[in-house]
Design an enzyme around this catalytic site. Sequence first.
Site, PDB file in Angstrom:
ATOM      1  N   GLU A   1     -47.999   3.772 -59.457  1.00  0.00           N
ATOM      2  CA  GLU A   1     -47.734   4.700 -60.145  1.00  0.00           C
ATOM      3  C   GLU A   1     -48.369   5.692 -60.624  1.00  0.00           C
ATOM      4  O   GLU A   1     -48.240   6.827 -61.099  1.00  0.00           O
ATOM      5  CB  GLU A   1     -46.735   3.980 -61.544  1.00  0.00           C
ATOM      6  CG  GLU A   1     -46.004   4.896 -62.030  1.00  0.00           C
ATOM      7  CD  GLU A   1     -46.648   5.714 -63.490  1.00  0.00           C
ATOM      8  OE1 GLU A   1     -46.088   6.619 -63.903  1.00  0.00           O
ATOM      9  OE2 GLU A   1     -47.692   5.140 -63.866  1.00  0.00           O
TER      10      GLU A   1
ATOM     11  N   GLU B   1     -42.180   1.948 -69.831  1.00  0.00           N
ATOM     12  CA  GLU B   1     -43.727   2.653 -70.140  1.00  0.00           C
ATOM     13  C   GLU B   1     -43.560   2.688 -71.766  1.00  0.00           C
ATOM     14  O   GLU B   1     -42.634   2.741 -72.250  1.00  0.00           O
ATOM     15  CB  GLU B   1     -43.490   4.188 -69.668  1.00  0.00           C
ATOM     16  CG  GLU B   1     -43.500   4.288 -68.234  1.00  0.00           C
ATOM     17  CD  GLU B   1     -44.965   4.175 -67.676  1.00  0.00           C
ATOM     18  OE1 GLU B   1     -46.053   3.897 -68.313  1.00  0.00           O
ATOM     19  OE2 GLU B   1     -45.156   4.426 -66.276  1.00  0.00           O
TER      20      GLU B   1
ATOM     21  N   ASP C   1     -49.772  -1.158 -61.542  1.00  0.00           N
ATOM     22  CA  ASP C   1     -51.293  -0.596 -61.253  1.00  0.00           C
ATOM     23  C   ASP C   1     -51.744  -0.164 -62.748  1.00  0.00           C
ATOM     24  O   ASP C   1     -50.726  -0.083 -63.550  1.00  0.00           O
ATOM     25  CB  ASP C   1     -51.306   0.498 -60.367  1.00  0.00           C
ATOM     26  CG  ASP C   1     -50.334   1.463 -60.499  1.00  0.00           C
ATOM     27  OD1 ASP C   1     -48.936   1.230 -61.021  1.00  0.00           O
ATOM     28  OD2 ASP C   1     -50.549   2.811 -60.430  1.00  0.00           O
TER      29      ASP C   1
HETATM   30 ZN    ZN Z   1     -47.585   3.704 -67.202  1.00  0.00          ZN
END
Ligand code: ZN
Length: 385
Positions: free
Chosen positions: A145, A170, A83
């Site tokens: 998330e 990330e 997302d």
């Molecule tokens: Zn992220």
Amino acid sequence: MPGKEPPPLLHMMQRLIAEPSVSSVSPAWDQPNVRVIDLLAEWLQGMGFEVRKLAVPDHPGKFNLIASLGSGPDGLVLSGHTDTVPFDESRWRSDPFTLTKKDNRLYGLGSTDMKGFFALVLEALRGLDLSPLKHPLVILATADEESSMSGARALAESGQSLGRHAVIGEPTGLRPIRMHKGIAMECIRITGRSGHSSNPALGNNALEGMNLVLTEIMQWRQELGERYTNPLFEVAVPTVNLGHIHGGDNPNRICGQCELHIDIRPLPGMNLENLRGELDMRLARVLQSTGLELERQSMFGGVPALETPASAEIVHTAEQLSGYAAEAVAFGTEGPFLQQMGMDTVILGPGSIDQAHQPDEFMSMDQIRPGIAIIQQLIQRFCLT
Ligand SMILES: [Zn+2]
């Protein structure tokens, strides 16, 4: 459905970015992530992975994807979320859903946070001979998330085991992170009785109760800072932010109800449930003789703090491959949920967190080659030898 060989790297990135998958606690923004999941499933299947698409309970249109090659108790999990955050189109100079290459940068919503990571993983896989696989390799793609973390939370609650070592891609500028603070957001509501302002006896003032609550929370914050400190964090103490307040309606009415929203960021070693319990006890005590009604609700399930031991194999390896010592950061990740599933977890991925959640989000192209190299070396280390 047989999978298809994935297209070239930038096409993959383009296809992933072109599928909107905003997640938000605001229903007006929230979108399904299923099309991103389906794309990844198709490509990974095309590369021989066994894929499982898991619906997130009570979240229609939201799915997690578990793609695995090989089986066994050990192995490596490469994890990311599918997302993105909501966006303000008027502040973008290009179309957020079109991968735009300019000045050695790849612009697009999710380019760095973090659809781009999946494209790099697939590209890394394409360049490896995985036939001598000794330990399983799992690619995990989650939902929500950026909002409730419902995807990772559901996986953790399912109690399944996916692997022993995990890397969440990330954007960290390819530097390993092994610690972050947790996040809790709490709503505190005080209810009294309204009445005409000319006579205090006609009501029970919720704002006056809130004054006691605010003082108590600031005192609690002070004490938490004395009890807990971790010099590895830029802000070395746990924080409690008074973020939002609303109460009453008119100067000439006794305030009948007042609501406060706070954000708590605990350090590793502090337990969210214990903190909530402590807060409840303290607030109940200060309001004890006021006759006011007190309610506290968590605004979402919260994210625990993360700490993976410096001695963990994944930390060592990530430090060695990146050339940087593992650090602590201020943002939360799905790491604590993977940790609950028995994985030692490190955050390490291409792109910069400074570009995440911003208009004109981009991934610098100089992250691509080193990013792919690190992913390949991780797979080499944990799955092929
Ligand atoms: Zn992220």
